[in-house]
Design a protein around this motif. Structure first.
Motif, PDB file in Angstrom:
ATOM      1  N   LYS A  90     -11.746  -6.561 -12.164  1.00 16.31           N
ATOM      2  CA  LYS A  90     -12.084  -7.987 -12.139  1.00 16.31           C
ATOM      3  C   LYS A  90     -11.321  -8.704 -11.038  1.00 16.31           C
ATOM      4  O   LYS A  90     -11.851  -9.588 -10.351  1.00 16.31           O
ATOM      5  N   ASN A  91     -10.056  -8.320 -10.854  1.00 19.32           N
ATOM      6  CA  ASN A  91      -9.241  -8.957  -9.810  1.00 19.32           C
ATOM      7  C   ASN A  91      -9.838  -8.731  -8.423  1.00 19.32           C
ATOM      8  O   ASN A  91      -9.809  -9.628  -7.567  1.00 19.32           O
ATOM      9  N   LEU A  92     -10.363  -7.533  -8.182  1.00 26.26           N
ATOM     10  CA  LEU A  92     -10.903  -7.214  -6.855  1.00 26.26           C
ATOM     11  C   LEU A  92     -12.061  -8.138  -6.500  1.00 26.26           C
ATOM     12  O   LEU A  92     -12.190  -8.574  -5.344  1.00 26.26           O
ATOM     13  N   MET A 105      -1.755  -4.038   0.804  1.00 24.11           N
ATOM     14  CA  MET A 105      -2.453  -5.078   1.563  1.00 24.11           C
ATOM     15  C   MET A 105      -1.463  -5.976   2.298  1.00 24.11           C
ATOM     16  O   MET A 105      -1.860  -6.917   2.983  1.00 24.11           O
ATOM     17  N   SER A 106      -0.168  -5.705   2.146  1.00 18.64           N
ATOM     18  CA  SER A 106       0.839  -6.591   2.750  1.00 18.64           C
ATOM     19  C   SER A 106       1.774  -5.835   3.696  1.00 18.64           C
ATOM     20  O   SER A 106       2.845  -6.330   4.026  1.00 18.64           O
ATOM     21  N   GLY A 107       1.386  -4.634   4.106  1.00 17.30           N
ATOM     22  CA  GLY A 107       2.190  -3.888   5.076  1.00 17.30           C
ATOM     23  C   GLY A 107       3.477  -3.343   4.518  1.00 17.30           C
ATOM     24  O   GLY A 107       4.478  -3.233   5.243  1.00 17.30           O
ATOM     25  N   SER A 144       1.849  -3.993  -7.106  1.00 17.55           N
ATOM     26  CA  SER A 144       1.659  -5.371  -6.659  1.00 17.55           C
ATOM     27  C   SER A 144       1.073  -5.436  -5.244  1.00 17.55           C
ATOM     28  O   SER A 144       1.550  -4.776  -4.318  1.00 17.55           O
ATOM     29  N   ASP A 145       0.020  -6.262  -5.105  1.00 14.50           N
ATOM     30  CA  ASP A 145      -0.688  -6.502  -3.844  1.00 14.50           C
ATOM     31  C   ASP A 145      -1.190  -5.202  -3.210  1.00 14.50           C
ATOM     32  O   ASP A 145      -0.951  -4.923  -2.046  1.00 14.50           O
ATOM     33  N   ARG A 146      -1.929  -4.447  -4.003  1.00 13.40           N
ATOM     34  CA  ARG A 146      -2.522  -3.198  -3.502  1.00 13.40           C
ATOM     35  C   ARG A 146      -3.953  -3.044  -4.018  1.00 13.40           C
ATOM     36  O   ARG A 146      -4.264  -3.427  -5.142  1.00 13.40           O
ATOM     37  N   CYS A 179      -4.568  -5.054  -7.612  1.00 12.60           N
ATOM     38  CA  CYS A 179      -3.435  -5.559  -8.384  1.00 12.60           C
ATOM     39  C   CYS A 179      -2.777  -6.671  -7.583  1.00 12.60           C
ATOM     40  O   CYS A 179      -2.295  -6.432  -6.468  1.00 12.60           O
ATOM     41  N   GLY A 180      -2.773  -7.866  -8.127  1.00 18.20           N
ATOM     42  CA  GLY A 180      -2.234  -9.031  -7.418  1.00 18.20           C
ATOM     43  C   GLY A 180      -0.732  -9.178  -7.588  1.00 18.20           C
ATOM     44  O   GLY A 180      -0.001  -8.184  -7.670  1.00 18.20           O
ATOM     45  N   ALA A 181      -0.290 -10.415  -7.664  1.00 23.85           N
ATOM     46  CA  ALA A 181       1.146 -10.701  -7.813  1.00 23.85           C
ATOM     47  C   ALA A 181       1.670 -10.075  -9.097  1.00 23.85           C
ATOM     48  O   ALA A 181       0.951  -9.952 -10.097  1.00 23.85           O
ATOM     49  N   SER A 182       2.929  -9.728  -9.056  1.00 25.14           N
ATOM     50  CA  SER A 182       3.541  -8.991 -10.167  1.00 25.14           C
ATOM     51  C   SER A 182       3.387  -9.714 -11.501  1.00 25.14           C
ATOM     52  O   SER A 182       3.060  -9.100 -12.524  1.00 25.14           O
ATOM     53  N   PHE A 183       3.571 -11.040 -11.499  1.00 27.44           N
ATOM     54  CA  PHE A 183       3.555 -11.782 -12.764  1.00 27.44           C
ATOM     55  C   PHE A 183       2.183 -11.718 -13.430  1.00 27.44           C
ATOM     56  O   PHE A 183       2.065 -11.836 -14.650  1.00 27.44           O
TER      57      PHE A 183
END
Length: 552
Positions: free
Chosen positions: A119-121, A209-211, A187-189, A149-153
């Motif tokens: 769903k996040n994607l 996704m953030s290097g 997180s952020d992958r 997978c977004g921010a850790s929280f």
């Protein structure tokens, strides 16, 4: 609290003994059976046989045998209940217990998390843009259940809101924990769910996704995730692997996805590790031709070399495809080079050729000392192969090293077939009869009208066990899975076998009568006449019940 009998019987009916034994022993196909060196005693040549059709194993060296449950009991020193529960876990089978208690599936949490990532994607444009830039179609995103997978929280909040077990989430690597905080491991992958061969989500791969320093990471090792035994995409590809009799092994997730998208839907990938011997049981399923599809950089070629040595030594058919000029399968699909890919996969360099070529390239063959080292390394490798392959590849190696063929030594490996035996006709006849009655128990009563135990010379103990219905006896299992003993398939053939079997017995008695003690000449003459009459009737095609000479 015990497991219900119905549940155990259902498990037995659905399990594949190869899945259980093949997970710990490297099995090689031999006819309809599989063979290996016995895990219960030290041996150099295989005498351990597994029959997937019969559901039994037997070692012709040390005599152990039984079904899949018995194997785990012996191999891992488990109780019967522990063995059943472990097999159920391997098969994702839910056992029923005598009380209302049922064990919770281990995989429910990972299923929930996978759906959360999916769903996040859909709402994360940078990830969707990246996948689009790699030409990943929406159908592929759905087929491989890709996520983000977004921010850790956000992950922590989701676990709390759903009331999911954080101890399990930590164990399976969904989250991590330091002395102060819980955090999302991915997180952020972009998320690539990893399935077991039976289709359960057992872990994840994540592409940054953030290097981040690590471009790709995987779930940590756990009781359900062993990256050295898993192949990404195998569950999705396995039906096509069995049908096509081919499997392409790549280096990356996107390579697999794009190859499937291009129609090569028998592609899989190792999980950030080199191919190992632990992968062999999975690669053996369905006996596919294995095509290694690796990058042309130094790391890719070295990985292909090591993998090819493992596959060649285990007798696998297939070869190696190396992608030059910095390309990989995903790039070629994106560039619509489908025909070129088809040609490459249709013509891989056979494993042995690739290995010998790789060894030769690593030495300066203009230097005699270097050439000698190349010959030594190549010969050492050839000695891991069968005698036939050693002979076949001597000219190839001689050509590669520019040496006369007589300098290419080959080592004759001892050939041994554990099932080869020289037996009298009588022993074979007894074995065939017992195996037939094991497979056709409805014929036992008919056979017992004509024969009894006194007819048996070599297999008397087995016949006794058969009549007593003790079919789990190790000697009977050995007979049951021995492919060299072919059972009789129809009743007329059984009658003919019994007729010949009884004729042979009477003929044997006839030759022994002159040596009988306690009989005068007239008694011997009468007995010989009666037996000759029976033999004549039998030879004319009449089936007669056997009567022991002691009752005449």
């Amino acid at each position: 609290m015990g497991i219900s009998k119905h549940s155990i019987e259902t498990l037995k009916q659905t399990l594949d003994i190869l899945d259980v034994i093949g997970s710990v022993v490297e099995l090689k196909k031999s006819g309809s059976n599989y063979v290996a060196c016995c895990p219960f005693h030290d041996e150099k040549t295989p005498s351990f046989v597994v029959s997937p059709v019969k559901g039994f194993y037997h070692c012709y060296g040390c005599g152990v045998g039984g079904d899949a449950i018995k194997f785990l009991m012996e191999y891992e020193k488990l109780s019967f209940v522990e063995s059943v529960e472990k097999i159920a876990a391997i098969m994702n089978f839910t056992l029923e217990y005598e009380t209302s208690y049922e064990k919770k599936p281990d995989f429910a949490l990972l299923d929930e998390v996978m759906r959360f990532y999916q769903k996040n994607l859909l709402n994360h444009k940078p990830s969707l843009d990246y996948l689009a830039s790699r030409c990943v179609a929406n159908s592929s995103i759905e087929k491989f259940a890709l996520g983000y997978c977004g921010a850790s929280f956000e992950t922590i909040k989701f676990l709390n809101a759903k009331g999911l077990n954080k101890t399990e989430a930590l164990e399976y690597g969904v989250i991590g924990k330091d002395s102060v905080w819980e955090y999302a491991r991915f997180s952020d992958r972009i998320i690539f769910p990893i399935h077991s061969p039976s289709g359960k989500v057992v872990g994840f791969g994540g592409r940054t996704m953030s290097g981040a320093n690590a471009k790709y990471i995987n779930s940590p090792q756990s009781k359900i995730f062993n990256k050295s035994k898993l192949l990404y995409g195998y569950y999705i590809a396995k039906d096509k692997i069995y049908k096509q009799k081919k499997i392409i092994v790549c280096e990356g997730y996107l390579d697999v996805i794009m190859l499937h998208q291009a129609g090569f839907d028998y592609a899989v990938a190792t999980l950030g590790t080199a191919l190992t011997k632990d992968h062999l049981p999975l690669l053996a399923k369905g006996e596919p031709k294995v095509i290694l599809s690796y990058d042309g950089d130094k790391a890719g070629i070295n990985a292909a070399f090591k993998a090819a040595k493992i596959l060649a030594a285990s007798g696998k058919d297939g070869g190696v495809v190396i992608f030059a000029n910095g390309m990989d399968p995903a790039d070629m699909v994106a560039n619509k080079q489908i025909n070129e890919l088809s040609d490459m996969f249709a013509n891989p360099v056979p494993f042995v050729d690739f290995i010998l070529q790789h060894i030769a390239k690593n030495y300066d063959l203009n230097n005699p000392l270097q050439k000698e080292k190349a010959l030594a390394e190549s010969t050492q490798f050839l000695h891991t192969l069968s005698p036939v392959l050693q002979e076949e590849y001597k000219p190839t190696l001689a050509h590669l090293l520019s040496l006369p063929i007589h300098l290419i030594g080959s080592k004759r490996l001892p050939q041994h077939n554990p099932l080869t035996f020289t037996t009298p006709t009588q022993e074979i006849a007894e074995s065939v009869l017992i195996k037939t009655l094991l497979e056709k128990p409805e014929w036992i009563d008919f056979a017992l009208e004509y024969i009894d135990i006194s007819l048996f010379v070599y297999k008397r103990a087995e016949f006794t066990k058969l009549v007593a219905n003790e079919h789990q006896d190790s000697a009977l299992i050995a007979l049951m899975i021995n492919e060299r003993i072919r059972p009789i398939n129809d009743l007329p053939s059984l009658k003919e076998h019994l007729r010949l079997f009884i004729t042979q017995a009477y003929t044997q008695i006839l030759s022994q009568i002159p040596h009988y003690t306690g009989m005068n000449l007239q008694e011997k003459s009468i007995l010989m006449k009666e037996i000759k009459t029976k033999i004549l009737q039998l030879k004319k095609g009449e089936l007669l019940p056997y009567v022991s000479s002691s009752t005449f």
